[in-house]
Design an enzyme around this catalytic site. Sequence first.
Site, short mmCIF file in Angstrom:
data_model
loop_
_atom_site.label_atom_id
_atom_site.label_comp_id
_atom_site.label_asym_id
_atom_site.label_seq_id
_atom_site.Cartn_x
_atom_site.Cartn_y
_atom_site.Cartn_z
N GLY A 508 0.23 -1.21 -0.05
CA GLY A 508 -0.19 -0.10 -0.07
C GLY A 508 0.80 1.27 0.06
O GLY A 508 0.15 2.15 -0.11
N ILE A 668 12.06 13.77 -1.82
CA ILE A 668 10.84 12.93 -1.30
C ILE A 668 11.04 13.22 -3.33
O ILE A 668 10.42 13.42 -3.81
CB ILE A 668 9.36 14.40 -0.77
CG1 ILE A 668 9.61 14.02 0.04
CG2 ILE A 668 8.26 13.35 -1.73
CD1 ILE A 668 9.49 13.24 1.42
N THR A 673 1.90 9.87 -1.82
CA THR A 673 1.81 8.43 -1.85
C THR A 673 3.38 9.20 -0.39
O THR A 673 2.82 8.14 0.40
CB THR A 673 2.74 7.42 -1.94
OG1 THR A 673 4.02 7.96 -3.18
CG2 THR A 673 2.36 7.33 -3.38
N GLN A 677 2.09 8.08 3.76
CA GLN A 677 2.70 7.48 4.60
C GLN A 677 3.05 7.99 5.74
O GLN A 677 2.83 7.44 6.95
CB GLN A 677 4.52 6.78 3.66
CG GLN A 677 3.98 5.93 2.34
CD GLN A 677 4.33 4.91 3.23
OE1 GLN A 677 4.46 4.27 4.45
NE2 GLN A 677 3.13 4.06 3.53
N GLU A 743 8.36 4.60 8.53
CA GLU A 743 8.26 4.36 9.51
C GLU A 743 8.20 5.75 10.33
O GLU A 743 8.80 5.81 11.62
CB GLU A 743 8.96 3.27 10.45
CG GLU A 743 9.06 2.11 9.41
CD GLU A 743 9.37 0.59 10.08
OE1 GLU A 743 9.32 0.10 10.86
OE2 GLU A 743 10.17 0.72 8.66
#
Length: 783
Positions: A508, A668, A673, A677, A743
């Site tokens: 995803g 980036i 996306t 995230q 993360e």
Amino acid sequence: MSLIKDVKAKAVDGLLAAGKKAIASAPDAWMPGAHPDPLAEHRNGLVGAAISRVDGPEKVQGLARFAAEIPLEGMLYAAVLFSTIPRGRIAALDTSAARSSPGVVFVMTHENAPRLKTLPPFTKNLHSAAADDVPVMQDDRIRWNGQPVAVVLAETQEQADHALSLLHPAYEPEPASTSFADARARGVEVGNFMGLLKDEVGDAEAALSAAAVHVDAVYSTPRQNHNALELHAVTVAWDGDELLVHDATQKLAHTAWSLAHAFDVKREQVRVLSPYVGGGFGGKSLWQHQILAAAASRAVGRPVRLVLSREGVYRVVGGRTLTEQRVAIGAASDGRFEALIHTGVAAMGQHNNMPEPFINPARSMYAAGAFHLEVDTVRLDMVANTFMRGPGEAMGTFALESAIDELAVKLKIDPIELRLRNEPEREPISGLPFSTRQVKRVFKDGAERFGWQHRHPTPGQRREGEWLIGMGVAAGSYPYTRMPGGAARITLRNDGHARVEIGGQEMGMGTATVHAQVVAARLGLPMSQVVVHYGDSSLPGTVMAVGSQQTAAFGAAIASAHSALVQKLLKLVKADSPLHGLGVGEVEGLDEGLVAIGDRSRRETYRSILTQSERSEVTVEAAAPLPLEFLHWAMHSHAALFCEVKVSAVTGETRVTRFLGSFDCGRILNAKTAASQLRGGIIMGLGLALMEETQFDERTGRIVNASLSEYHVPVHLDVPPIDVIWTDIADPHAPMGAHGIGELGITGTTAAVANAIYNATGRRCRSLPMTLDKVLDKVPGGL
């Protein structure tokens, strides 16, 4: 190539030793960043653009088939029975009623399961995807409450589930270690995960005692479980000794290796397909259900589908472990840190080695005169704990960044200013220079955008009716990672279309989309003419989608493959070509062809090059260079997290009303996306802060809230508007100038919420989740 193969079989120490040897033999050739990736600053409208995911149409139309949606002829359905004791043995298990139940074909137990080889955990063998070294249904031993003890195969799922209800094992329980406090009292061991989790610089305790101002507090975090939208599922079929596996995994090649090892077949005889994964935050790994499905399928000679129930995920799939952390900071009167102590204890299962490395942020985020950082561990009879988004960093930043806020209050210094006063010039523990570090900028940009100047430094000063309003801030950090094993294959056709093949995973986050952008930018092609194939263990590369590193690992491989492709094309050009005599570093992709850098009159299309050489296509495959950048620089992403909360003075209920994340994470690659995230990480962090907790009954070792009705995660009404901004400053030492971001958003988020609650109420929450009882602190009359 032999060096790469050697490195892949070693842990970090082996990588460093191999890297140092390579550098000694050819220092210039092994200097990462000596020639920064030109894509890092490439601005052609593709890299950095907000492009929707290329797999989006398939998913919204229901055309994307996940592991539990693959139809196979003659397929059987599986149901799994889980143990109800934490330790002991199966004394008796009568399967006759289940075997005679309608539709049942086979009931597998330890007595009739195929003989399997025990897998090494990934911490002992980098090829493995296994979390532990427990034999899978090979004996009568019970090692945790929830271990699979039987598998029923039937013609329908309903028949399998009914037959499962007819199984009633008898157990002989044995004394079990299920109490964290009791295990800690018996003694702890220093954790070791890819290196000893202990660092000491100077005498931190003495420096703490001598400091003008200090804080010294204990912070606790609970167990947390994976709850991906897609349940863990697998559909398998044997053809002789060849195994085809449709899986939901973020460890594609490693799952294939592990299953081959378990069934004692060649690696090439196992093919794992996983084109779509409906969420994976560390938990979509190899657990017992894949092995059980393959074993049952082999036993009956028919394909098998096994989908864990939501409860089954809690029983078999590990999550984040609990921690108890001490953070002590001693500072001079001007706020400079003289001592930084971050120590504590984490629990692990008996058969795995995954200490929660919560000291990682303290290793790099702040300067101090002395350090003592240490993770100690205890072992419990429980399912193997594992990676969960931001392992170490998510929990470590909660404690560290809460303590810094407490120190700022004592010093009467703005918490942003206190952090900036302790900015390190080099990474404190390793002494390496930072590859790039824009911490001051992310705080400045974030504070201006969030309106930090309107925060009142004294708690409880803003109120709207029953609601107390506060603002909090925290820093976040996550390391840049790039594992060895990245490889890629590029095929360029004479009609100007390109195919990229990587053994990667899509959970995803936009893997195919980003790499299609990158390849299109390198080749000078429209993105519509680039297709990325992935999700197949037979494709090049052996990279896990963990540690926010898949994009860098495959991105480096794609850069190598692109270079090899250009070199091959230049060898094909004719003597009268405008490109004749030029080398790889002298051309670039543009307008569906190659052009000389600095002289666009010298160009030739791919169609022309291939047609004149009488080729319909050309294919190259290449491996990524070794990740030796870690030998030269400390590489991290950074964040400043800003939170506003409203806390009810009557009930203690906390509502997050605004959140902003300001990030420094290199270039980036896709603005759409990336924002998704980063927001996703923040949302997960809000869940950890306010609601997520696995309730573990220490009397029985059983998880008691094994459902989404009792294990709470954020839903739409829990999530406020989330603003995300970034520096977009490329790291010259990273492929494409980019860092992983999956993360980063979760790190620091929980501390920002905790610090906002303090600013609203004057109550300091040091235990997660910060439920209303902890905010009220059991004081009669409310706040």
